[in-house]
Design a protein around this motif. Structure first.
Motif, PDB file in Angstrom:
ATOM      1  N   VAL A 191      16.388   9.882  -6.553  1.00  0.00           N
ATOM      2  CA  VAL A 191      16.012   8.464  -6.538  1.00  0.00           C
ATOM      3  C   VAL A 191      14.664   8.275  -5.840  1.00  0.00           C
ATOM      4  N   PHE A 192      14.435   8.999  -4.745  1.00  0.00           N
ATOM      5  CA  PHE A 192      13.142   8.913  -4.072  1.00  0.00           C
ATOM      6  C   PHE A 192      12.020   9.394  -4.996  1.00  0.00           C
ATOM      7  N   ALA A 193      12.263  10.463  -5.741  1.00  0.00           N
ATOM      8  CA  ALA A 193      11.255  10.972  -6.666  1.00  0.00           C
ATOM      9  C   ALA A 193      10.922   9.928  -7.726  1.00  0.00           C
ATOM     10  N   ARG A 194      11.963   9.270  -8.238  1.00  0.00           N
ATOM     11  CA  ARG A 194      11.741   8.223  -9.235  1.00  0.00           C
ATOM     12  C   ARG A 194      10.988   7.045  -8.616  1.00  0.00           C
ATOM     13  N   LEU A 195      11.293   6.713  -7.369  1.00  0.00           N
ATOM     14  CA  LEU A 195      10.596   5.633  -6.677  1.00  0.00           C
ATOM     15  C   LEU A 195       9.097   5.925  -6.593  1.00  0.00           C
ATOM     16  N   LEU A 196       8.738   7.152  -6.255  1.00  0.00           N
ATOM     17  CA  LEU A 196       7.325   7.508  -6.155  1.00  0.00           C
ATOM     18  C   LEU A 196       6.639   7.421  -7.519  1.00  0.00           C
ATOM     19  N   THR A 237       0.802  -1.224   0.000  1.00  0.00           N
ATOM     20  CA  THR A 237       0.000   0.000   0.000  1.00  0.00           C
ATOM     21  C   THR A 237       0.835   1.274   0.000  1.00  0.00           C
ATOM     22  N   VAL A 238       2.076   1.222   0.507  1.00  0.00           N
ATOM     23  CA  VAL A 238       2.943   2.400   0.547  1.00  0.00           C
ATOM     24  C   VAL A 238       4.372   1.956   0.262  1.00  0.00           C
ATOM     25  N   PRO A 239       5.133   2.723  -0.521  1.00  0.00           N
ATOM     26  CA  PRO A 239       6.527   2.333  -0.783  1.00  0.00           C
ATOM     27  C   PRO A 239       7.332   2.266   0.515  1.00  0.00           C
ATOM     28  N   VAL A 240       8.124   1.233   0.652  1.00  0.00           N
ATOM     29  CA  VAL A 240       8.993   1.072   1.824  1.00  0.00           C
ATOM     30  C   VAL A 240      10.447   1.094   1.348  1.00  0.00           C
ATOM     31  N   VAL A 241      11.241   1.960   1.941  1.00  0.00           N
ATOM     32  CA  VAL A 241      12.669   2.027   1.645  1.00  0.00           C
ATOM     33  C   VAL A 241      13.419   1.312   2.760  1.00  0.00           C
ATOM     34  N   VAL A 242      14.258   0.358   2.392  1.00  0.00           N
ATOM     35  CA  VAL A 242      15.013  -0.438   3.371  1.00  0.00           C
ATOM     36  C   VAL A 242      16.457   0.045   3.390  1.00  0.00           C
ATOM     37  N   MET A 259      17.920   0.739  -5.278  1.00  0.00           N
ATOM     38  CA  MET A 259      18.029   2.198  -5.233  1.00  0.00           C
ATOM     39  C   MET A 259      19.497   2.615  -5.367  1.00  0.00           C
ATOM     40  N   PHE A 260      20.318   2.377  -4.336  1.00  0.00           N
ATOM     41  CA  PHE A 260      21.746   2.669  -4.473  1.00  0.00           C
ATOM     42  C   PHE A 260      22.532   1.938  -3.395  1.00  0.00           C
ATOM     43  N   THR A 261      23.823   1.791  -3.642  1.00  0.00           N
ATOM     44  CA  THR A 261      24.759   1.189  -2.687  1.00  0.00           C
ATOM     45  C   THR A 261      25.881   2.178  -2.439  1.00  0.00           C
ATOM     46  N   GLY A 262      26.269   2.332  -1.168  1.00  0.00           N
ATOM     47  CA  GLY A 262      27.302   3.294  -0.831  1.00  0.00           C
ATOM     48  C   GLY A 262      26.706   4.662  -0.534  1.00  0.00           C
ATOM     49  N   ALA A 263      27.530   5.525   0.066  1.00  0.00           N
ATOM     50  CA  ALA A 263      27.074   6.870   0.404  1.00  0.00           C
ATOM     51  C   ALA A 263      26.949   7.713  -0.858  1.00  0.00           C
TER      52      ALA A 263
END
Length: 314
Positions: free
Chosen positions: A141-146, A59-64, A128-132
């Protein structure tokens, strides 16, 4: 920008064992409750409660956020991810996973290096991404995720809660203001200007050599500054072609530490130290000591590497 695709990791990551774990009992602590139940957008998740997060992602995107206490880059990246998550007011939930305490989650995601950030959409993992990475890239990346979430019908929200009423917010409000040079360093880090952050921390230490926060921050930001813009594969190829090239080996060691491969970094530099003539060892020893401080004296990998280094010095 990271190419987010809802099918990118299907078949590569098996989350079925986590999905099917028994649900936590009612006697478990509030920290183990689902985000929807606790009314928060940033939560700590365990091997036992990850199945709830998978269901929530329908129901909602979850970022791990996969992190560890010893991981310097994690300490730089995690506050940025939390900030961006909170600004989205419940449109995204951030699930924080300590990989040392929750090995089943780390294994399921094949987290060979950290920090590693993966999203969940409809129970499916999305890279999404690896590393700082800089804050601007996190926001992109968050915008693209949404966008991808909307395309897949995952458009729900959770109650972000009133931050002003939470004990955490009250405690933060009561804290003393951040020292000016620390604040300057933090602003520079958020802007991705690591060189300016290094300068700010160095000036803070010049004013107070016992400033442990500045010392820790300086080590972390120096590492981020050194690895910024480096290509991992190219750096590895250059190091493999010139095994005694100090600069090339230092670059790969830095990248390994930034990616969470601590043993690989220490082993590489200790082998190089042993192979070099005595007059060429100083830069390698200095980098090792700096990385020891960055990872932390309490880490057993540091103790082991220090012992090996000492055996070659005396």
């Amino acid at each position: 920008m990271t190419d987010i695709s809802a099918a990118a990791l299907r078949g590569a990551v098996d989350l079925s064992t986590l999905r099917n774990r028994p649900q936590p009992s009612q006697t478990q602590t509030q920290a183990d409750a689902t985000p929807a139940a606790s009314g928060g957008v940033v939560v700590d998740v365990t091997d036992a409660t990850f199945g709830q997060v998978l269901e929530l992602s329908r129901t909602v995107p979850v970022v791990v956020d996969l992190w560890a206490e010893w991981c310097g880059p994690c300490k730089q990246l995690s506050p940025v991810i939390e900030k961006v998550t909170r600004e989205l007011n419940g449109r995204v939930v951030l699930a924080k996973v300590d990989v040392d305490a929750n090995p089943q989650i780390a294994q399921a995601f094949r987290a060979e290096s950290i920090p590693m950030v993966v999203a969940l959409l409809g129970g499916q993992p999305v890279p999404m991404f690896t590393g700082a990475v800089p804050e601007q890239q996190v926001r992109e990346v968050f915008a693209r995720l949404l966008e991808v979430a909307a395309q897949n019908g995952v458009t729900g929200t959770v109650d972000a809660g009133d931050a002003s009423d939470t004990p955490v917010a009250s405690a933060e409000a009561a804290e003393a203001p951040m020292p000016p040079l620390h604040a300057e360093a933090y602003e520079a880090i958020e802007a991705g200007d690591y060189a300016r952050a290094v300068s700010a921390y160095e000036r803070a230490l010049a004013e107070n050599p016992r400033d442990e926060d500045a010392k820790a921050g300086l080590g972390q930001v120096r590492l981020l500054d050194r690895v910024q813009g480096l290509d991992l594969q190219r750096s590895r190829d250059e190091a493999a072609a010139a095994p005694h090239d100090v600069a090339a080996q230092l670059r790969v060691a830095d990248l390994d530490v930034a990616g969470g491969h601590i043993d690989d970094a220490f082993g590489r530099l200790l082998d190089l130290f042993a192979a070099l003539p005595a007059g060429e060892r100083a830069p390698v020893r200095e980098r090792l000591v700096e990385l020891f401080d960055l990872v932390g004296a309490s880490d057993p990998r540091v103790a082991s590497a220090r012992t090996r280094l000492a055996s070659m010095l005396f």
